[in-house]
Design a protein around this motif. Structure first.
Motif, PDB file in Angstrom:
ATOM      1  N   MET A   1       0.847  -1.169   0.000  1.00 24.48           N
ATOM      2  CA  MET A   1       0.000   0.000   0.000  1.00 24.48           C
ATOM      3  C   MET A   1       0.897   1.237   0.000  1.00 24.48           C
ATOM      4  O   MET A   1       1.591   1.507   0.961  1.00 24.48           O
ATOM      5  CB  MET A   1      -0.852  -0.044   1.263  1.00 24.48           C
ATOM      6  CG  MET A   1      -1.945   0.938   1.288  1.00 24.48           C
ATOM      7  SD  MET A   1      -2.992   0.738   2.732  1.00 24.48           S
ATOM      8  CE  MET A   1      -2.775  -0.947   3.202  1.00 24.48           C
ATOM      9  N   ASN A   2       0.908   1.961  -1.105  1.00 23.80           N
ATOM     10  CA  ASN A   2       1.766   3.132  -1.232  1.00 23.80           C
ATOM     11  C   ASN A   2       0.948   4.405  -1.118  1.00 23.80           C
ATOM     12  O   ASN A   2      -0.189   4.469  -1.540  1.00 23.80           O
ATOM     13  CB  ASN A   2       2.478   3.128  -2.585  1.00 23.80           C
ATOM     14  CG  ASN A   2       3.484   2.008  -2.690  1.00 23.80           C
ATOM     15  OD1 ASN A   2       3.937   1.514  -1.672  1.00 23.80           O
ATOM     16  ND2 ASN A   2       3.810   1.612  -3.890  1.00 23.80           N
ATOM     17  N   GLY A   3       1.566   5.419  -0.557  1.00 22.69           N
ATOM     18  CA  GLY A   3       0.953   6.739  -0.537  1.00 22.69           C
ATOM     19  C   GLY A   3      -0.087   6.903   0.548  1.00 22.69           C
ATOM     20  O   GLY A   3      -0.681   5.946   1.028  1.00 22.69           O
ATOM     21  N   THR A   4      -0.269   8.150   0.939  1.00 19.02           N
ATOM     22  CA  THR A   4      -1.228   8.448   1.997  1.00 19.02           C
ATOM     23  C   THR A   4      -2.660   8.298   1.518  1.00 19.02           C
ATOM     24  O   THR A   4      -3.541   7.976   2.285  1.00 19.02           O
ATOM     25  CB  THR A   4      -1.000   9.863   2.554  1.00 19.02           C
ATOM     26  OG1 THR A   4      -1.085  10.782   1.464  1.00 19.02           O
ATOM     27  CG2 THR A   4       0.327   9.979   3.239  1.00 19.02           C
ATOM     28  N   GLY A   5      -2.906   8.512   0.214  1.00 16.51           N
ATOM     29  CA  GLY A   5      -4.265   8.367  -0.306  1.00 16.51           C
ATOM     30  C   GLY A   5      -4.771   6.942  -0.157  1.00 16.51           C
ATOM     31  O   GLY A   5      -5.876   6.709   0.318  1.00 16.51           O
ATOM     32  N   LEU A   7      -3.579   4.636   1.852  1.00 16.15           N
ATOM     33  CA  LEU A   7      -3.648   4.319   3.277  1.00 16.15           C
ATOM     34  C   LEU A   7      -4.925   4.886   3.876  1.00 16.15           C
ATOM     35  O   LEU A   7      -5.631   4.209   4.631  1.00 16.15           O
ATOM     36  CB  LEU A   7      -2.414   4.874   3.996  1.00 16.15           C
ATOM     37  CG  LEU A   7      -2.290   4.532   5.478  1.00 16.15           C
ATOM     38  CD1 LEU A   7      -2.088   3.033   5.674  1.00 16.15           C
ATOM     39  CD2 LEU A   7      -1.133   5.305   6.095  1.00 16.15           C
ATOM     40  N   GLY A   8      -5.252   6.133   3.520  1.00 16.72           N
ATOM     41  CA  GLY A   8      -6.467   6.766   4.029  1.00 16.72           C
ATOM     42  C   GLY A   8      -7.725   6.047   3.583  1.00 16.72           C
ATOM     43  O   GLY A   8      -8.649   5.827   4.370  1.00 16.72           O
ATOM     44  N   CYS A  52     -18.286  11.202  11.559  1.00 15.11           N
ATOM     45  CA  CYS A  52     -17.130  10.401  11.946  1.00 15.11           C
ATOM     46  C   CYS A  52     -15.890  10.803  11.161  1.00 15.11           C
ATOM     47  O   CYS A  52     -15.879  10.766   9.937  1.00 15.11           O
ATOM     48  CB  CYS A  52     -17.438   8.921  11.727  1.00 15.11           C
ATOM     49  SG  CYS A  52     -16.136   7.844  12.337  1.00 15.11           S
ATOM     50  N   GLU A  53     -14.870  11.164  11.882  1.00 13.38           N
ATOM     51  CA  GLU A  53     -13.560  11.460  11.310  1.00 13.38           C
ATOM     52  C   GLU A  53     -12.725  10.184  11.407  1.00 13.38           C
ATOM     53  O   GLU A  53     -12.695   9.525  12.452  1.00 13.38           O
ATOM     54  CB  GLU A  53     -12.897  12.592  12.104  1.00 13.38           C
ATOM     55  CG  GLU A  53     -11.512  12.936  11.670  1.00 13.38           C
ATOM     56  CD  GLU A  53     -11.455  13.675  10.333  1.00 13.38           C
ATOM     57  OE1 GLU A  53     -10.342  13.895   9.855  1.00 13.38           O
ATOM     58  OE2 GLU A  53     -12.513  14.026   9.770  1.00 13.38           O
ATOM     59  N   VAL A  54     -12.070   9.839  10.317  1.00 12.58           N
ATOM     60  CA  VAL A  54     -11.213   8.652  10.307  1.00 12.58           C
ATOM     61  C   VAL A  54      -9.769   9.128  10.208  1.00 12.58           C
ATOM     62  O   VAL A  54      -9.422   9.906   9.324  1.00 12.58           O
ATOM     63  CB  VAL A  54     -11.551   7.722   9.123  1.00 12.58           C
ATOM     64  CG1 VAL A  54     -10.649   6.494   9.140  1.00 12.58           C
ATOM     65  CG2 VAL A  54     -13.020   7.312   9.158  1.00 12.58           C
ATOM     66  N   LYS A  55      -8.940   8.660  11.119  1.00 19.16           N
ATOM     67  CA  LYS A  55      -7.517   8.984  11.102  1.00 19.16           C
ATOM     68  C   LYS A  55      -6.732   7.692  10.987  1.00 19.16           C
ATOM     69  O   LYS A  55      -6.825   6.823  11.852  1.00 19.16           O
ATOM     70  CB  LYS A  55      -7.102   9.736  12.375  1.00 19.16           C
ATOM     71  CG  LYS A  55      -7.601  11.158  12.422  1.00 19.16           C
ATOM     72  CD  LYS A  55      -6.979  11.962  11.315  1.00 19.16           C
ATOM     73  CE  LYS A  55      -7.502  13.364  11.239  1.00 19.16           C
ATOM     74  NZ  LYS A  55      -7.057  14.057  10.044  1.00 19.16           N
ATOM     75  N   VAL A 101     -12.687   7.352  14.350  1.00 18.94           N
ATOM     76  CA  VAL A 101     -12.167   5.994  14.244  1.00 18.94           C
ATOM     77  C   VAL A 101     -10.681   6.147  13.921  1.00 18.94           C
ATOM     78  O   VAL A 101     -10.310   6.760  12.920  1.00 18.94           O
ATOM     79  CB  VAL A 101     -12.882   5.162  13.165  1.00 18.94           C
ATOM     80  CG1 VAL A 101     -12.183   3.821  12.983  1.00 18.94           C
ATOM     81  CG2 VAL A 101     -14.341   4.943  13.548  1.00 18.94           C
ATOM     82  N   ALA A 102      -9.863   5.635  14.825  1.00 17.36           N
ATOM     83  CA  ALA A 102      -8.408   5.688  14.660  1.00 17.36           C
ATOM     84  C   ALA A 102      -7.930   4.333  14.162  1.00 17.36           C
ATOM     85  O   ALA A 102      -8.287   3.296  14.724  1.00 17.36           O
ATOM     86  CB  ALA A 102      -7.748   6.020  15.996  1.00 17.36           C
ATOM     87  N   VAL A 103      -7.157   4.354  13.087  1.00 15.45           N
ATOM     88  CA  VAL A 103      -6.642   3.123  12.495  1.00 15.45           C
ATOM     89  C   VAL A 103      -5.116   3.214  12.481  1.00 15.45           C
ATOM     90  O   VAL A 103      -4.550   4.135  11.899  1.00 15.45           O
ATOM     91  CB  VAL A 103      -7.175   2.932  11.055  1.00 15.45           C
ATOM     92  CG1 VAL A 103      -6.640   1.634  10.460  1.00 15.45           C
ATOM     93  CG2 VAL A 103      -8.691   2.964  11.025  1.00 15.45           C
TER      94      VAL A 103
END
Length: 120
Positions: A1-5, A7-8, A52-55, A101-103
């Motif tokens: 899994m590359n990049g922050t996109g 992963l997010g 809901c914010e997802v981090k 939701v924290a991942v």
């Protein structure tokens, strides 16, 4: 899994699954309101509306995902919740709650997913 996109998106998928398994109904994902910002997930929890914010993070210098919920971010989420309610015709009987939701995605092994209710 590359990049922050990527992963997010992965983190948001895990979060949506977790909320659904907890009995919530996901109404929208990545809802944008002009230049104000975006709500990652909008859901119903019984008669309450949940913003809901997802981090999502990997272990490293950025710290724990929940640390990213600053007072400024909290205020923006509250404002976005108001924008959603204006478009949808007002608050539901159960009111509005802001969750996170924290991942945490380690290099190896299963991700750690934590749902924190009522953060703002």
């Amino acid at each position: 899994m590359n990049g922050t996109g990527a992963l997010g998106r992965y983190g948001e998928e895990l979060a949506a699954r977790l909320l659904t398994e907890a009995g919530m109904t996901v109404l929208a994902r990545n809802w944008r309101y002009g230049r104000v910002g975006e709500i990652d997930i909008v859901a119903h929890d019984g008669d309450a509306l949940v913003i809901c914010e997802v981090k999502t993070r990997r272990p490293g210098p950025f710290g724990q995902p929940l640390a990213a919920i600053t007072p400024t971010k909290s205020d923006r989420l509250k404002h976005l919740a108001e924008c959603w309610l204006q478009q949808q015709g007002g608050a539901p009987p159960g009111g509005v709650r802001i969750d996170v939701v924290a991942v945490l995605v380690p290099r190896r092994g299963a991700p750690l997913v934590e749902h924190v209710r009522g953060v703002a």
